[in-house]
Design an enzyme around this catalytic site. Structure first.
Site, short mmCIF file in Angstrom:
data_model
loop_
_atom_site.label_atom_id
_atom_site.label_comp_id
_atom_site.label_asym_id
_atom_site.label_seq_id
_atom_site.Cartn_x
_atom_site.Cartn_y
_atom_site.Cartn_z
N GLU A 106 -26.95 -49.13 31.45
CA GLU A 106 -26.09 -50.32 31.43
C GLU A 106 -25.19 -50.27 32.66
O GLU A 106 -24.49 -49.28 32.89
CB GLU A 106 -25.26 -50.33 30.14
CG GLU A 106 -24.34 -51.53 30.05
CD GLU A 106 -24.08 -51.96 28.60
OE1 GLU A 106 -24.96 -51.75 27.74
OE2 GLU A 106 -23.00 -52.51 28.34
N ARG A 107 -25.25 -51.32 33.45
CA ARG A 107 -24.47 -51.41 34.69
C ARG A 107 -24.82 -50.30 35.67
O ARG A 107 -23.97 -49.84 36.45
CB ARG A 107 -22.97 -51.39 34.41
CG ARG A 107 -22.51 -52.35 33.33
CD ARG A 107 -23.07 -53.72 33.48
NE ARG A 107 -22.58 -54.65 32.45
CZ ARG A 107 -23.01 -55.89 32.34
NH1 ARG A 107 -23.97 -56.36 33.13
NH2 ARG A 107 -22.52 -56.69 31.42
N GLU A 165 -17.56 -56.32 21.65
CA GLU A 165 -18.86 -56.75 22.15
C GLU A 165 -20.00 -56.40 21.19
O GLU A 165 -21.02 -55.83 21.57
CB GLU A 165 -19.11 -56.16 23.55
CG GLU A 165 -18.02 -56.58 24.53
CD GLU A 165 -18.23 -56.11 25.97
OE1 GLU A 165 -18.90 -55.08 26.16
OE2 GLU A 165 -17.69 -56.77 26.87
N ARG A 212 -12.02 -45.74 22.53
CA ARG A 212 -11.83 -46.68 23.63
C ARG A 212 -10.90 -47.83 23.24
O ARG A 212 -10.99 -48.37 22.13
CB ARG A 212 -13.17 -47.22 24.12
CG ARG A 212 -14.01 -46.11 24.72
CD ARG A 212 -15.32 -46.63 25.27
NE ARG A 212 -15.22 -47.20 26.59
CZ ARG A 212 -15.68 -48.40 26.93
NH1 ARG A 212 -16.23 -49.19 26.04
NH2 ARG A 212 -15.58 -48.82 28.17
N ARG A 216 -7.41 -62.66 25.98
CA ARG A 216 -8.20 -61.42 25.93
C ARG A 216 -7.44 -60.24 26.52
O ARG A 216 -7.59 -59.10 26.06
CB ARG A 216 -9.51 -61.64 26.70
CG ARG A 216 -10.32 -60.36 26.80
CD ARG A 216 -11.68 -60.60 27.38
NE ARG A 216 -12.24 -59.34 27.86
CZ ARG A 216 -13.33 -59.24 28.59
NH1 ARG A 216 -14.01 -60.32 28.94
NH2 ARG A 216 -13.77 -58.06 28.98
N LYS A 270 -9.12 -48.69 30.05
CA LYS A 270 -9.54 -49.01 31.41
C LYS A 270 -8.30 -49.20 32.27
O LYS A 270 -7.21 -49.43 31.76
CB LYS A 270 -10.39 -50.27 31.43
CG LYS A 270 -11.70 -50.12 30.68
CD LYS A 270 -12.58 -51.36 30.82
CE LYS A 270 -13.87 -51.16 30.02
NZ LYS A 270 -14.83 -52.25 30.18
N ASP A 276 -11.18 -56.01 32.51
CA ASP A 276 -12.46 -55.32 32.62
C ASP A 276 -12.88 -54.94 34.03
O ASP A 276 -13.69 -55.63 34.63
CB ASP A 276 -13.55 -56.23 32.03
CG ASP A 276 -14.85 -55.48 31.81
OD1 ASP A 276 -14.85 -54.26 32.04
OD2 ASP A 276 -15.85 -56.11 31.41
N GLU A 279 -9.71 -44.71 32.08
CA GLU A 279 -11.14 -44.87 32.35
C GLU A 279 -11.31 -45.78 33.56
O GLU A 279 -10.78 -46.89 33.59
CB GLU A 279 -11.83 -45.50 31.13
CG GLU A 279 -13.32 -45.77 31.32
CD GLU A 279 -13.95 -46.43 30.08
OE1 GLU A 279 -13.94 -45.82 29.00
OE2 GLU A 279 -14.45 -47.56 30.20
N GLU A 336 -20.03 -52.70 38.94
CA GLU A 336 -20.47 -53.85 38.16
C GLU A 336 -19.91 -55.16 38.69
O GLU A 336 -20.61 -56.16 38.76
CB GLU A 336 -20.03 -53.64 36.70
CG GLU A 336 -20.26 -54.85 35.83
CD GLU A 336 -19.75 -54.65 34.40
OE1 GLU A 336 -19.27 -53.57 34.06
OE2 GLU A 336 -19.86 -55.62 33.63
N HIS A 373 -12.59 -62.17 37.25
CA HIS A 373 -13.71 -62.52 36.36
C HIS A 373 -14.36 -63.85 36.71
O HIS A 373 -14.65 -64.68 35.84
CB HIS A 373 -13.25 -62.53 34.89
CG HIS A 373 -14.25 -61.85 33.99
ND1 HIS A 373 -15.57 -62.26 33.92
CD2 HIS A 373 -14.13 -60.81 33.14
CE1 HIS A 373 -16.20 -61.49 33.06
NE2 HIS A 373 -15.36 -60.60 32.58
N TRP A 430 -15.75 -66.08 27.58
CA TRP A 430 -16.96 -65.71 28.30
C TRP A 430 -17.09 -66.50 29.61
O TRP A 430 -17.90 -66.19 30.45
CB TRP A 430 -18.21 -65.99 27.44
CG TRP A 430 -18.32 -65.11 26.25
CD1 TRP A 430 -17.57 -64.00 25.98
CD2 TRP A 430 -19.24 -65.25 25.15
NE1 TRP A 430 -17.94 -63.46 24.77
CE2 TRP A 430 -18.97 -64.20 24.24
CE3 TRP A 430 -20.24 -66.16 24.84
CZ2 TRP A 430 -19.67 -64.03 23.06
CZ3 TRP A 430 -20.94 -66.00 23.65
CH2 TRP A 430 -20.66 -64.94 22.77
#
Ligand code: BDP
Length: 714
Positions: free
Chosen positions: A176-177, A300, A333, A345, A369, A374, A396, A402, A530, A552
């Site tokens: 993933e990524r 998610e 997390r 968010r 994070k 994100d 993190e 990404e 984003h 999204w």
């Protein structure tokens, strides 16, 4: 004997020299210039390894490999003599016993020139074997970076306890990524075939102080917890152990149902508690030094304690209780947000976790994070830092790019990590930096750490490009010392990876240092975030507005309209600033005080808003987009001048990637100008060209197949 063979093999290697494919990373022990070698040789005549542990053997092997390679002559085991390099701990070496190691912690090292039996020697000492291992790599680095070694007295200890690489590797080999090939873990052939690459991987991690590896994706497949995989994990742990690296796994919250056959994963259910306890016992029977679990819950599509109306602490604690008797930890997390939650968010993780401060067991840490959304090219620091005084917290960061151009952009990310580490949370007044939250000094937490989301795969160069390796390297260095300078780290990396020639190091380090800001500029300047295309996040998609859930859609993040642009997170908007300490919030709320780099993250302002430069916001945005493109053009030009200093292979690949980045930067810039012009309706500042195509052209650029698909992607 083994060491002699390693040394001999190394000396034969140059004659078989293969292309510079980047496999050696920064552990590139090629023969140095004859004159330099002559200077170093008297201080590296033989290796005297005290102790019989596998860690000490690994340290001595690395020294044999490194010194023989660099000096161009075999340097192997020998007796104490002039120029010997002596390794040991107080328990294994009387010489070390006589040294003052009081400044070191358990993993720290001391490298000191001293005398033994009348001979001038260099001692590499630690309180434990781990310190000796790290000292061996540090000694080699001194030579690789051409520091003097004839008279040494230096020591270093890691400031964080857990320095962990998180692989987002799926059990089927995809990542993933991941943009550097497939997973290096070949589960199918383990444990009978253990690819030698695992050892080289462990050497690389140990060389930068990484002491933990979480092997699987946070969107975890539950099977990793079955006997089939535990057997394989044990074999991997055995490869890592000589390098002082522990294995961790991502545990799926609902594993008690999926692989345990239970009806529920409710953390308060006695059968569930027993299941986790039995599972921990089973794992530790196979892997006595197993590190623990990483958990992505209620995010998610991942299951979690919310599914049973329990708190995140209830969920974390059931696993923590199971691991506790064995010394394992839970990394819970903070990346929690929900498609069903209408709150901003950026606020959801704090809302969920902040009330639970003090409710987690002492072997649980909350892992946040760097920013609240994100891994964007730039975000303000996560509001949980400074807000959880009674909870250990790890930072993190993402090494894989990404949101910053996948494998091809040059973006050196250490300045991003440094920016967040140095950010002031004001939690206990000025100076309450994120660095001091995670090293435990602000609140006195003892379980400290930092996690990096890996950029490693089966590509020969491991990370998809030579310059991506720098992000791996820098992560380890900052996890060891979160106060280290990103420029100094880049210089070390450069000298070890390419050449120590100042004609090369100077301009190329400057190019690296400018590279992340270039991405911010051509993608999302002034606090935008984003705006990437949907799902794979490759390329611009600021216009996307038709996905099911508001958050999204990129339009959710920029809020552009005829009146202006930006996300109002002040009290007149979502009030996300209220999650920061008052002094930080006051700065973010105040249009006159907010650093402009965060302006549109926190404020919705008119297109004509007057910036510090005296320009309008619109002009300033366009100038940033163009500056970003110009920076990629400059990088290309800088690199073109470096041809004489680099091997043909790495020169050509980097040149091609820089060209790709330049092209993509232009694409981003043009798409942004075309799209946002439709709202601002303002002319471009003088000297700045309009986008060559209309908006529909950019909207029509669609990539269906991009590597690194997420399991949560539609
Ligand atoms: C996002 C990624 C997604 C990850 C998620 C996470 O797009 O693939 O699973 O982060 O950190 O950045 O869990």
């Amino acid at each position: 004997m083994k060491r002699f063979l390693i040394a001999l093999a190394l000396l034969l290697v140059p004659s078989l020299a293969h292309a510079e494919d980047g496999y050696e990373l920064w552990l590139r022990y090629h023969p140095m210039e004859t004159r330099a070698a002559a200077q170093y040789a008297p201080s590296a005549t033989a290796i005297v390894a005290n102790g019989s542990s596998e860690i000490v053997h690994a340290a001595a092997d690395e020294l044999a490999r490194g010194l023989s390679g660099l000096l161009g002559k075999p340097v192997t085991d020998g007796l104490v003599q002039d120029g010997a390099v002596v390794l040991g701990t107080p328990a294994t070496s009387p010489l070390v016993k006589g040294l003052d190691l009081s400044k070191l912690n358990d993993e720290g090292y001391l490298i000191k020139t001293t005398t033994a039996d009348g001979h001038k020697v260099t001692v590499i000492a630690g309180k434990t074997d781990a310190g000796v291992l790290y000292g061996a790599f540090a000694f080699l680095k001194l030579i690789q970076t051409r520091q003097p070694i004839a008279s040494l007295d230096l020591s270093s200890s890691p400031r964080l306890k857990v320095r962990i690489m998180d692989h987002w590797d799926n059990l089927n080999g995809t990542i993933e990524r991941g943009y550097a090939g497939f997973s290096i873990w070949d589960w199918q052939k383990m444990p009978d075939w253990m690819d030698p690459r695992y050892t080289d991987y462990a050497r690389a991690e140990a060389s930068i102080g990484v002491n933990g590896v979480n092997v699987n994706n946070v969107g975890a497949q539950p099977e990793i917890l079955t006997a089939t995989y535990i057997r394989r994990l044990a074999a991997l742990a055995a490869v890592f152990r000589p390098y002082h690296i522990r294995v961790y796994v991502s545990a799926r919250f609902s594993a008690p149902i999926e692989v345990g056959g239970l009806k529920t994963a409710d953390p308060t259910d006695p059968a569930v508690r027993k299941w986790w306890k039995d599972k921990a016992d089973e794992i530790y029977a196979a892997i006595p030094d197993f590190g623990g679990f990483l958990v992505k819950a209620n995010s998610e599509g991942q299951p979690g304690p919310q599914d049973y109306h329990r708190t995140q602490a209830d969920g974390a604690n059931v696993m923590a209780d199971a691991l506790k008797p064995h010394g394992g930890i839970v990394m819970w997390r903070a990346f929690i947000y929900s498609a069903e939650n209408a709150q901003d968010r950026a606020m959801q993780a704090y809302t969920e976790l902040h009330p639970l401060d003090g409710k987690f067991r002492d072997n649980v840490i909350v892992q946040a994070k760097n920013g609240p959304i994100d891994f964007q090219p730039r975000e303000p620091f996560h509001p949980l830092f400074g807000a959880m005084p009674r909870t250990g917290m790890f930072l993190e960061v993402q090494l894989t790019k990404e949101y910053l151009g996948l494998a091809t952009s040059l973006a050196y990310l250490a300045p991003l990590y440094e920016e967040v580490l140095h950010a002031d949370t004001y939690a206990k007044g000025p100076g309450s930096t994120v660095e001091r939250v995670i090293d435990g000094s602000l609140f006195g937490n003892t379980l400290t750490g930092m996690a990096g989301v890996s950029n490693i795969g089966t590509d020969r160069d491991w990370s998809g490009s030579t310059f991506n390796q720098a992000n791996w390297y820098a992560f380890g260095r900052l996890a060891w010392d979160p106060g280290a300078s990103s420029r100094a780290i880049a210089e070390d990396w450069m000298k070890m990876t390419f050449t120590t020639d100042p004609q090369f190091v100077g301009p190329v380090v400057d190019m690296m240092m400018a590279s992340r800001e270039a991405v911010v500029d051509y993608m999302t300047p002034l606090g935008l975030a984003h705006l990437m295309a949907t799902g794979h996040h490759y390329g611009p998609g600021p216009w996307v507005n038709d996905l099911k859930r508001p958050e999204w859609n990129p339009v959710y993040y920029h809020h552009a309209d005829a009146t202006g642009i930006g996300f109002d997170r002040t009290p007149s908007g979502s009030n996300a600033t209220s999650q920061y300490a008052p002094a930080a919030a006051a700065e973010f709320n105040d249009l006159n005080r907010i650093p402009e780099k965060f302006l549109l993250w926190f404020h919705h302002v008119p297109w004509t808003h007057k910036m510090k430069s005296g320009r309008t916001l619109w002009d300033e945005l366009v100038i940033h987009w163009d500056d970003g493109v110009a920076a990629t053009a400059r990088a290309e030009a800088t690199w073109a001048g470096m041809k004489p200093y680099v091997d043909a292979e790495r020169y050509a690949k980097t040149a091609a990637y820089l060209k790709i980045e330049h092209h993509e930067a232009q694409w981003w810039r043009d798409a942004m100008v075309a799209y946002f012009s439709t709202f601002s309706k303002l002319p471009l500042p003088a000297g700045h060209a309009p986008a060559p195509h209309d908006l529909r052209y950019y909207e029509a650029i669609q990539f269906k197949y991009v590597p690194g698909r997420a399991i949560s992607d539609p």
